[in-house]
Structure formats: structure tokens, C-alpha cells
Write a protein that holds these residues in place. Structure first.
Motif, short mmCIF file in Angstrom:
data_model
loop_
_atom_site.label_atom_id
_atom_site.label_comp_id
_atom_site.label_asym_id
_atom_site.label_seq_id
_atom_site.Cartn_x
_atom_site.Cartn_y
_atom_site.Cartn_z
N CYS A 247 -15.70 3.50 -4.06
CA CYS A 247 -15.56 2.10 -3.64
C CYS A 247 -15.14 2.05 -2.18
O CYS A 247 -14.32 2.85 -1.73
CB CYS A 247 -14.48 1.38 -4.46
SG CYS A 247 -14.77 1.39 -6.24
N ASP A 248 -15.68 1.07 -1.44
CA ASP A 248 -15.27 0.87 -0.06
C ASP A 248 -14.07 -0.08 -0.02
O ASP A 248 -13.96 -1.00 -0.83
CB ASP A 248 -16.41 0.26 0.76
CG ASP A 248 -17.47 1.29 1.10
OD1 ASP A 248 -17.08 2.39 1.54
OD2 ASP A 248 -18.67 0.99 0.92
N ARG A 249 -13.18 0.14 0.97
CA ARG A 249 -12.05 -0.77 1.17
C ARG A 249 -12.56 -2.10 1.71
O ARG A 249 -13.56 -2.15 2.39
CB ARG A 249 -11.05 -0.18 2.15
CG ARG A 249 -9.98 0.63 1.48
CD ARG A 249 -9.07 1.26 2.51
NE ARG A 249 -8.09 0.30 3.04
CZ ARG A 249 -7.12 0.65 3.89
NH1 ARG A 249 -7.02 1.88 4.32
NH2 ARG A 249 -6.26 -0.25 4.31
N ALA B 229 -7.68 8.28 -2.05
CA ALA B 229 -8.12 7.50 -0.89
C ALA B 229 -8.53 8.46 0.20
O ALA B 229 -7.83 9.44 0.45
CB ALA B 229 -7.00 6.59 -0.42
N ARG C 126 -6.70 -3.17 -2.92
CA ARG C 126 -7.13 -1.82 -3.28
C ARG C 126 -6.86 -1.49 -4.74
O ARG C 126 -7.71 -0.91 -5.42
CB ARG C 126 -6.43 -0.80 -2.38
CG ARG C 126 -6.75 -0.99 -0.91
CD ARG C 126 -6.01 0.02 -0.06
NE ARG C 126 -4.57 -0.08 -0.22
CZ ARG C 126 -3.80 -0.91 0.47
NH1 ARG C 126 -4.33 -1.69 1.37
NH2 ARG C 126 -2.51 -0.96 0.25
N ASP D 55 -2.35 4.39 -3.19
CA ASP D 55 -1.70 3.40 -4.04
C ASP D 55 -1.45 3.95 -5.42
O ASP D 55 -2.01 4.96 -5.81
CB ASP D 55 -2.61 2.18 -4.17
CG ASP D 55 -2.98 1.59 -2.83
OD1 ASP D 55 -2.21 0.76 -2.34
OD2 ASP D 55 -4.02 2.00 -2.26
N LEU E 294 -11.59 5.90 -3.06
CA LEU E 294 -11.49 4.70 -2.23
C LEU E 294 -11.72 5.11 -0.79
O LEU E 294 -10.94 5.86 -0.21
CB LEU E 294 -10.11 4.07 -2.41
CG LEU E 294 -9.90 2.72 -1.74
CD1 LEU E 294 -10.81 1.66 -2.37
CD2 LEU E 294 -8.45 2.29 -1.87
N HIS F 172 -2.55 3.61 -8.44
CA HIS F 172 -3.67 3.08 -9.22
C HIS F 172 -3.50 3.28 -10.72
O HIS F 172 -2.72 4.13 -11.16
CB HIS F 172 -4.97 3.75 -8.77
CG HIS F 172 -5.42 3.32 -7.42
ND1 HIS F 172 -5.99 2.10 -7.18
CD2 HIS F 172 -5.35 3.95 -6.21
CE1 HIS F 172 -6.28 1.99 -5.89
NE2 HIS F 172 -5.89 3.10 -5.28
N ASN G 50 -10.57 0.56 9.03
CA ASN G 50 -9.33 1.30 8.80
C ASN G 50 -9.33 2.69 9.38
O ASN G 50 -8.28 3.32 9.46
CB ASN G 50 -9.02 1.41 7.29
CG ASN G 50 -9.61 0.28 6.49
OD1 ASN G 50 -10.63 0.45 5.83
ND2 ASN G 50 -8.98 -0.87 6.59
N ASN H 127 -12.20 4.52 3.25
CA ASN H 127 -11.97 3.65 4.41
C ASN H 127 -13.30 3.30 5.04
O ASN H 127 -14.28 4.04 4.93
CB ASN H 127 -11.12 4.37 5.46
CG ASN H 127 -9.65 4.31 5.13
OD1 ASN H 127 -9.24 3.76 4.11
ND2 ASN H 127 -8.85 4.89 6.01
N SER I 260 0.81 -1.19 0.00
CA SER I 260 0.00 0.00 0.00
C SER I 260 0.84 1.24 0.00
O SER I 260 1.14 1.77 1.04
CB SER I 260 -0.85 0.03 1.24
OG SER I 260 0.01 0.01 2.34
N LYS J 106 -9.39 -2.90 -7.15
CA LYS J 106 -10.65 -2.16 -7.26
C LYS J 106 -10.53 -1.10 -8.35
O LYS J 106 -11.44 -0.88 -9.14
CB LYS J 106 -11.01 -1.50 -5.93
CG LYS J 106 -11.31 -2.48 -4.80
CD LYS J 106 -11.54 -1.75 -3.48
CE LYS J 106 -11.51 -2.67 -2.28
NZ LYS J 106 -12.75 -3.45 -2.08
#
Ligand code: NAG
Ligand code: NAG
Ligand code: NAG
Length: 775
Positions: A417-419, A462, A424, A454, A441, A456, A447, A443, A120, A427
Motif C-alpha cells: 500500500c502507498d502512504r 514501512a 496509515r 505504526d 507500507l 498495525h 515522505n 513512502n 505515527s 490501511k
């Protein structure tokens, strides 16, 4: 590594379906690690390996259609340096029979270990300036070799440039094993050794597909290159990941040498291979071992890595291991043996900020490592969608799992999107493949506010749980939600830092409450270091980008920081034992962040405890001159094991070389001369007083006088005797005792510290007091 087990399961399934299950159950062999007492060798044998073979043959059931040749292959490794024994292919019945044979001490099933990285890239960047600057005058070549047990090494990385290095140290007896993609020329004066261990892996999963995987020390995964470079990478100017974390990358001990032991393959890391690597590394002459791996542990004598580490410690080798990424759950540590240095993870003062702008006008902060050509236009607002049905708790529809996003719903939109469940970065790939143009993204409660940025494949930010909730509420309430994402590069000077990472595994140490673990924390969040040329920064197969450096997080990243600093201390103080080096790291560690407040626990936002940070955050510049050390020899550790209720046979696995016996030098496990103190009051309420003994060795000026300072604890009186230690010689040892008297039993553990001060040095030991309660 997330996608790999799926393949592996598939193979196993095909294998199963092509045989009669009934027959298979009876015949199926597994790998077992067999610990042998070499002194029990019958006189009819002159060679231990012959004896081992005969032991296996004596229990082996000859099966129809199984010829001698296959029986020969049952012995996959023999171990002779770190401990004595072998790895063998046996059926369950055979293993049971072998356990009863004379000379066989234990028979343990093969264990699969995992790499301790969260993969991560997240918020704080690489900079380790504070750690290395003090040492810059010491960046000279030296003779310390660090063995890195991992996924191999990418020798072309500029981090392994050996310009300016002298010849390989004379004590080094290692080898440069060749194989696909790895030749003799790939070893140099920096990478002095490289080996690959796969017999256990192949026995468990089938032959390595050499077209797809390098059956050699070459690193396809990137993890091993990253950890090796963190230990001892040569300085590389202008290192960065897609422009992020730009600066000079260098290992903690740029002058040390690296020996790469590849023990992890696409399907995992197996204990028989790891043990063979430890065994070989001891023979090769490494001084420090860096092991960013962990597996399930139930007891000292059933943990093969712990047994092998004991053997390595006896030979003066410091073993630094990652604590695991099982936090913030309590009791989530791995690698807890007292002879191992157990490293947790914390943040640094760098961040990669990003933000989410909503159609409602609100702007919410997050983090991002995105850099690409598909950047969103800054002046536009784009449609946004959340496919979940509840903004407060994630539901399956919101996780952006493979095959769950309807292109009709998400195409051309920024997707929230949820973790959870899937990696990750995967996704991000799912959103991109469904036609999404960006991702937020979020949390979840698991988390909290700890941010993970990340690399991506599409623009992504995030955000923490709180921000995520606001964004999701907006997206669910507004009939036409819109938004945009922005990226702001790298920011330094983040306060507070360091902060204990939420993922860092936590104490207490469930095997022995008397040994406080983890030992220390070190940078393990958003670490920039060298990367393989074979895999993109997101580790996704579809990621065609290639980068020289990558940003990763995990206790996998904090462990090599400590291994590298240990190598520096070993270079400075060649006479120091592994325990002395660990003591120096622990007693000089700090427990305050850059706002002068106690270290914060990222998972709660509140103050962290010794169960989270151990003795604190490493402070290399002070560790070189700790004043006093708490030394521990191999016999002391053995005497500690003698307090752990092991049977004589169970103890034999630790006693192979010197015929050790219990000398009963410790009144109890708390008396091991550990640089941390843990007083454990038993359930029996009549026990109201406990005394712990310690001995310190003067490694500072010959004449020095230390005064003790001890914290106040709720419900307990503490007395230290004597309260002054006056040394007159270098290496002089003086003892003291600490008596804890319970005034009122507390339900929660009480923590504090005991500090010896001479006006220059502060020798700090964390102290924790617990009261056991009936279950
Ligand atoms: C190694 O470093 C030296 C000195 O910085 C440099 O001249 C040389 O080109 C580097 N070699 C490689 C292979 O990068
Ligand atoms: C959403 O989740 C929260 C927390 O789990 C729960 O209390 C609430 O009832 C849920 N709402 C809906 C509409 O499902
Ligand atoms: C181990 O102990 C036995 C019996 O006390 C003794 O004969 C033997 O020499 C010892 N071996 C070593 C290596 O100390």
C-alpha cells in the motif's frame, strides 16, 4: 482523530436538512471570541460580566420563537486572567454590530485547532537518558506546576504515581473537577489539578454524548496522557509497547506537578475552550504551559491563543507550543509569536527495524512495531500483490482506502500500500479485513525516506520511497511475486541522530521575518509515554488491544519535552523570566548530530538550516548554566508589537492590564532582544547596512570576560562592537551591536551564528540574513 470529522459532518448535514436553509443562514449563530477593553466599562455597571451580557443583548436580534432563556446562553465564557473578554454565540450580523460597540476591541470567529501528532509510532524509541541523567540528582520533588492543555489525563497510569511527593505547593489554587470517570481521588500530589472545557465545543457540535465520551478530565484519546507523562511522568521501570522500546519511562521533569486542562474532544479542539483553559491556568497558578495544538494564524492580533499567551507571559508563565506538522513545506509554522517557545521535532538514536524479503532474493530494510500472534512463518514465502498500476507514482488503486480492496485479489497475500489520504493504521485494517496476511507500507515522494512504524493490526513493515519503488517494480513485473516480512525489535545507537523530522513545520516566520522560528527542536519521533486504558495503540476503534504505554510522533511530542525541561530550569532558577528560560534553551542548543556533522534534514538528507531547527536541539544539562541570557520583559514584547504596523485598537488587546503604550524603545523588529538574530534587508537596494542591538545579562560567575566569534557570510561583512564583554557583577547587563553590510545581495538566505565565549560557556545565537525581493 481522523475518523471523527466524518461523524461531525454527518451531524451538521442532518441538522441542515431538517431546517429551511434560508432561515438557517439568517439565524445561524457561531461562537465569537470578543476582546474587551475593561477600562471602558460604563459607570452604570459595577460588574464586568453584567456589562458583557448587556453588550451581547444590545446587539442581539430577538427572533421569533427564541426566548430569553436561549439569549442567556449566548455568553458561553468570560475571560479575566490572561485577557479580558468573552466567548458568545452570535449571528454574523450581530458580531459585526458588536465590533462597533464602545469597549469592544475585536471580535474573532471561533477557530478549530488540531493536535500536532502524526499518530505515527515510527523509528527512534523513547530513550531520553542523555537528557535526564544529568538531572538525576535533581529528581527531587519541587513546586513547579505544568499546565497541559490537551485531551485530558488517564490518572491510573503508573507515570502519575505520586509516591514520595510532598503536599501540593502552597501557591497552587487549581481544582480537581469531577465528572464521569473522574473523581476527587484521581487527583493526587502528581496530578494537582484537572479541569474540562467543553462549552465552546458543545455550542459548535451539539451536546457531548456522555455514554460515548467522558465529559470530565478523563482522557479517552491517549494524546493528553502521553504529553503529560512526557512533561513530568514519574519513572516507570520496564515500560514498553508490546516489547518495543523497553526501559525506564520518565518525564523530563519527574518532580514537577501536572495540571491537566482538557480542551480537545472527539470532534476537535475549539479556541473558546482553549482560551478559557489558558485563562484558568493563569489563575490557578501554573508556572509553565504545554500546548501541543495549533490552528491557522494570520496576524498577532487575530490569533486568540497568541493574545492569551501574551497575558500568561506577563504573569511569568512560560508557554511552550508545538511548531506544527506541516513540514517539509517552507512557511508551515504555527504558534510563531515571540513570547511563545515554538518547538520543532527531531529523531532520537533508536530504531525499530524490520525487513521485506522478496522472491527475487532481494531484502529491503524498513521499520515495524508489529507484535502479535499472526506472525508470518519465517521460512515461508507468501504471495504478494500491488493493486496500483504504476510503481513510480501512487495511484488511487494503491492507497488501500476503505472499500477499495477486492478480497478475491488480496486474500492470503502480503499487500503493498502507498502512504497518503487515509491514516496509515487504517490501511492496515483495510488489508486485514479484506483477508490480507501482511502489509508493506511504501513512502511516496511526499515522505521520501522518513520511516514511520505504526502499531498495525497485522504484520506490516514501512519502507522508504526508494525501497518501495523496488518492491513495487518487482511485484508488477513478476507473474507470481512472493515475499515475507521480518521484525527485529528495538535497536539503539542509530547514526546519524538527531535528524530534523520531515514532518516538523518549517520557517521562515511569515508574520515577522525578523523573529527566527522555530526556536528549538526536541525529540518528537517515536516517543514512548503513558497511554489511556480506553483506546488501543493504533487508535482504531477495532483495535481491542490495551497498552500502558504507546509510541507516538509529532511536534505534539517534542513540545512537552521542552515544557518539562523548562520546568526543571524554573525549579533551578525561580527568578528567571520566561524569556530567560527560553534564552537558556536556545543559546545552549547544539546543531551537530552524533557523527559530529551538522544536523541533517530528514526530508532532503542534506544539512538542515535554522528555518528547520531554529537554534538547534535542546541541551538541558548546559541550559541550566548558560552563562549569559537574553532577557525580554512584557513591555519589550509590546514595543516589538508597536513595530508591527498594528493600529492602536489592535494593540489594545495586548495592553489590558497595565495600560501599556508604545515606548518606541526598538529601532525595528530585529532589535527585540531575541536569542536569535535575523537581519532583513529591504527591497530598496540603497540600504546596504543594518545594525541590530542586543543586551546580555550575566547569570554566570560575577567576573567573566566573553569574546565574540561570528561566522562568515556570503556577500556580507559583519562587525560586532564591542567584541569583548567584561562583566564584574552577577546579573550585570552589557549591550553590543552587530552591523551587517551587504557587499552583494544574495538570492538565498545566509545563515550562521554569533557566539560569546568565556572559556567555559558558549552562548550561541543563530544568525540569518535575508534580502527581500520585489514580488
Ligand atoms: C507507586 O510507586 C510506589 C513506589 O515505587 C509503589 O510501591 C506503588 O505500588 C505504586 N503505586 C501504584 C498505584 O502503582
Ligand atoms: C508512472 O508515473 C511516472 C511519474 O509520474 C510517469 O512519468 C509515468 O509515465 C507513469 N507510467 C505509467 C505507465 O502510467
Ligand atoms: C491607565 O491610564 C489612564 C490614563 O493615562 C490612567 O488614568 C489610569 O490610572 C491608568 N491605569 C493603569 C492601571 O495604569
Amino acid at each position: 482523530m481522523g475518523r471523527i470529522p466524518v461523524k461531525w459532518c454527518l451531524c451538521l448535514y442532518l441538522y441542515l436538512s431538517s431546517y429551511l436553509t434560508v432561515t438557517l443562514a439568517a439565524l445561524s449563530k457561531k461562537t465569537y471570541i470578543v476582546h474587551v477593553d475593561n477600562s471602558a466599562i460604563p459607570t452604570s455597571f459595577t460588574d464586568h460580566i453584567d456589562w458583557y451580557s448587556s453588550l451581547v443583548k444590545s446587539v442581539a436580534v430577538s427572533t421569533e420563537g427564541v426566548n430569553d432563556e436561549e439569549d442567556e446562553q449566548r455568553l458561553i465564557y468570560t475571560y479575566q486572567s490572561a485577557f479580558h473578554g468573552m466567548a458568545a454565540r452570535l449571528t454574523e450580523e450581530e458580531a459585526e454590530r458588536l465590533e462597533g460597540q464602545n469597549g469592544v476591541v475585536s471580535v474573532l470567529p471561533e477557530v478549530r485547532y488540531e493536535l500536532h501528532t502524526t499518530r505515527s509510532p515510527m523509528f527512534l524509541g523513547l530513550e531520553t537518558q542523555d537528557i535526564t541523567s544529568v538531572w538525576s540528582d535533581k529528581l527531587t520533588d519541587h513546586d513547579v506546576v505544568v499546565g497541559v492543555l490537551d485531551t485530558g489525563i488517564w490518572p491510573e497510569s503508573p507515570s502519575f504515581n505520586d509516591t514520595g511527593f510532598s503536599t501540593v505547593p502552597p501557591h497552587w489554587k487549581g481544582a480537581c473537577e469531577v465528572g464521569r470517570g473522574f473523581e476527587k481521588r484521581h487527583c493526587n500530589r502528581k496530578i494537582v489539578g484537572a479541569r474540562a472545557f467543553y462549552h465552546g465545543y458543545e455550542a459548535a457540535t451539539g451536546s457531548i454524548n456522555e455514554e460515548k465520551e467522558y465529559k470530565s478530565p478523563r482522557d479517552q484519546d491517549g494524546h493528553g496522557t502521553h504529553t503529560a507523562a512526557t512533561v513530568a511522568g514519574s519513572p516507570v521501570h520496564g515500560a514498553n509497547l508490546l516489547g518495543y522500546a523497553y526501559g525506564t519511562a520518565r518525564g523530563m521533569s519527574p518532580g514537577a506537578r501536572i495540571a491537566a486542562y482538557k480542551v480537545c474532544w472527539t470532534g476537535g479542539c475549539f479556541s473558546s475552550d482553549i482560551l478559557s483553559a489558558v485563562d484558568k491556568a493563569v489563575e490557578d497558578g501554573v508556572n509553565v504551559m504545554s500546548i501541543s495544538l495549533g490552528g491557522g494564524v494570520s496576524s498577532y492580533n487575530r490569533d486568540s491563543l497568541s493574545i492569551a499567551a501574551f497575558g500568561a507571559m506577563e504573569k511569568g508563565i512560560l508557554i511552550s507550543c508545538s511548531a506544527g506538522n506541516g513540514g517539509p513545506d517552507p512557511v508551515s509554522l504555527t504558534n510563531v509569536s515571540p513570547w511563545i517557545t515554538t518547538v520543532g521535532a527531531s529523531t532520537m538514536d533508536r530504531d525499530f527495524p524490520g525487513s521485506v524479503k522478496l522472491g527475487s532474493g532481494a531484502t529491503l530494510k524498513g521499520v515495524s512495531l508489529y507484535k502479535g500472534r499472526r506472525n508470518l512463518s519465517p521460512n515461508m514465502m507468501y504471495p504478494m500483490v500491488y493493486t496500483g498500476s504504476n510503481s513510480s507514482s501512487p495511484d488511487p488503486g494503491s492507497l488501500c482506502l476503505e472499500g477499495t480492496l477486492d478480497p478475491h485479489v488480496v486474500a492470503g497475500k502480503i499487500v503493498i500500500c502507498d502512504r497518503g489520504i487515509s491514516p496509515r493504521v487504517q490501511k492496515g485494517q483495510v488489508v486485514k479485513e479484506a483477508g490480507g496476511i501482511g502489509m508493506i507500507l511504501s513512502n511516496t515522494a511526499a515522505n521520501g525516506e522518513e520511516l514511520v512504524a505504526d502499531c498495525h493490526l497485522l504484520p506490516a513493515v514501512a519502507v522508504g520511497e526508494k525501497e518501495g519503488k523496488l518492491i513495487k517494480q518487482y511485484a508488477m513485473r513478476d507473474p507470481k511475486p512472493t515475499g515475507n516480512l521480518a521484525f527485529y525489535g528495538t535497536k539503539v545507537g542509530i547514526r546519524p541522530s538527531p535528524v530534523v523530522a520531515a514532518f516538523s513545520s518549517r520557517g521562515p516566520n511569515f508574520i515577522s521575518l525578523e523573529i527566527l522560528k522555530p526556536d528549538v527542536v526536541a525529540p518528537g519521533v517515536n516517543i514512548l509515554a503513558a497511554w489511556t486504558g480506553d483506546t488501543g495503540p493504533s487508535s482504531l476503534e477495532t483495535d481491542k488491544r490495551r497498552v500502558a504505554f504507546n509510541i507516538l510522533s509529532g511536534t505534539s511530542m517534542s513540545c512537552p519535552h521542552v515544557s518539562g525541561v523548562a520546568a526543571l530550569l524554573k525549579a533551578r532558577h525561580p527568578e528567571w523570566s520566561p524569556a530567560a528560560i527560553k534564552s537558556a534553551l536556545m543559546t545552549t542548543a547544539y546543531i551537530h548530530d552524533n557523527t559530529y556533522k551538522p544536523l541533517v534534514d530528514s526530508s532532503t538528507g542534506g544539512q538542515s538550516s535554522p528555518y528547520d531547527h531554529g537554534a538547534g536541539h535542546i541541551n538541558p544539562s548546559r541550559a541550566v548554566d548558560p552563562g549569559l541570557i537574553y532577557d525580554i520583559g512584557a513591555q519589550d514584547y509590546f514595543d516589538f508589537l508597536c513595530t508591527q504596523g498594528l493600529t492602536r485598537t489592535q494593540l489594545v488587546v495586548f495592553a489590558k492590564f497595565s495600560n501599556r503604550t508604545c515606548k518606541h524603545t526598538l529601532a525595528g523588529p530585529s532589535d527585540l532582544n531575541y536569542p536569535a538574530l535575523s537581519a532583513v534587508f529591504p527591497e530598496d537596494k540603497r540600504v546596504s547596512s543594518l545594525t541590530i542591538h542586543r543586551t546580555v545579562t550575566n547569570v554566570g560567575p560575577p567576573t567573566s570576560k566573553y569574546h565574540v566569534v561570528i561566522s562568515q557570510f556570503n556577500g556580507v561583512d559583519v562587525k560586532v562592537e564591542p567584541s569583548v564583554l567584561s562583566f564584574t557583577k552577577k546579573n550585570q547587563k552589557l549591550s553590543y551591536k552587530v552591523t551587517f553590510t551587504t557587499k552583494s545581495r544574495q538570492t538565498a538566505p545566509q545563515s550562521g551564528a554569533l557566539i560569546w565565549k568565556d572559556g567555559v560557556h558558549k552562548v550561541r545565537s543563530p544568525v540569518i540574513i535575508t534580502w527581500l525581493t520585489p514580488l
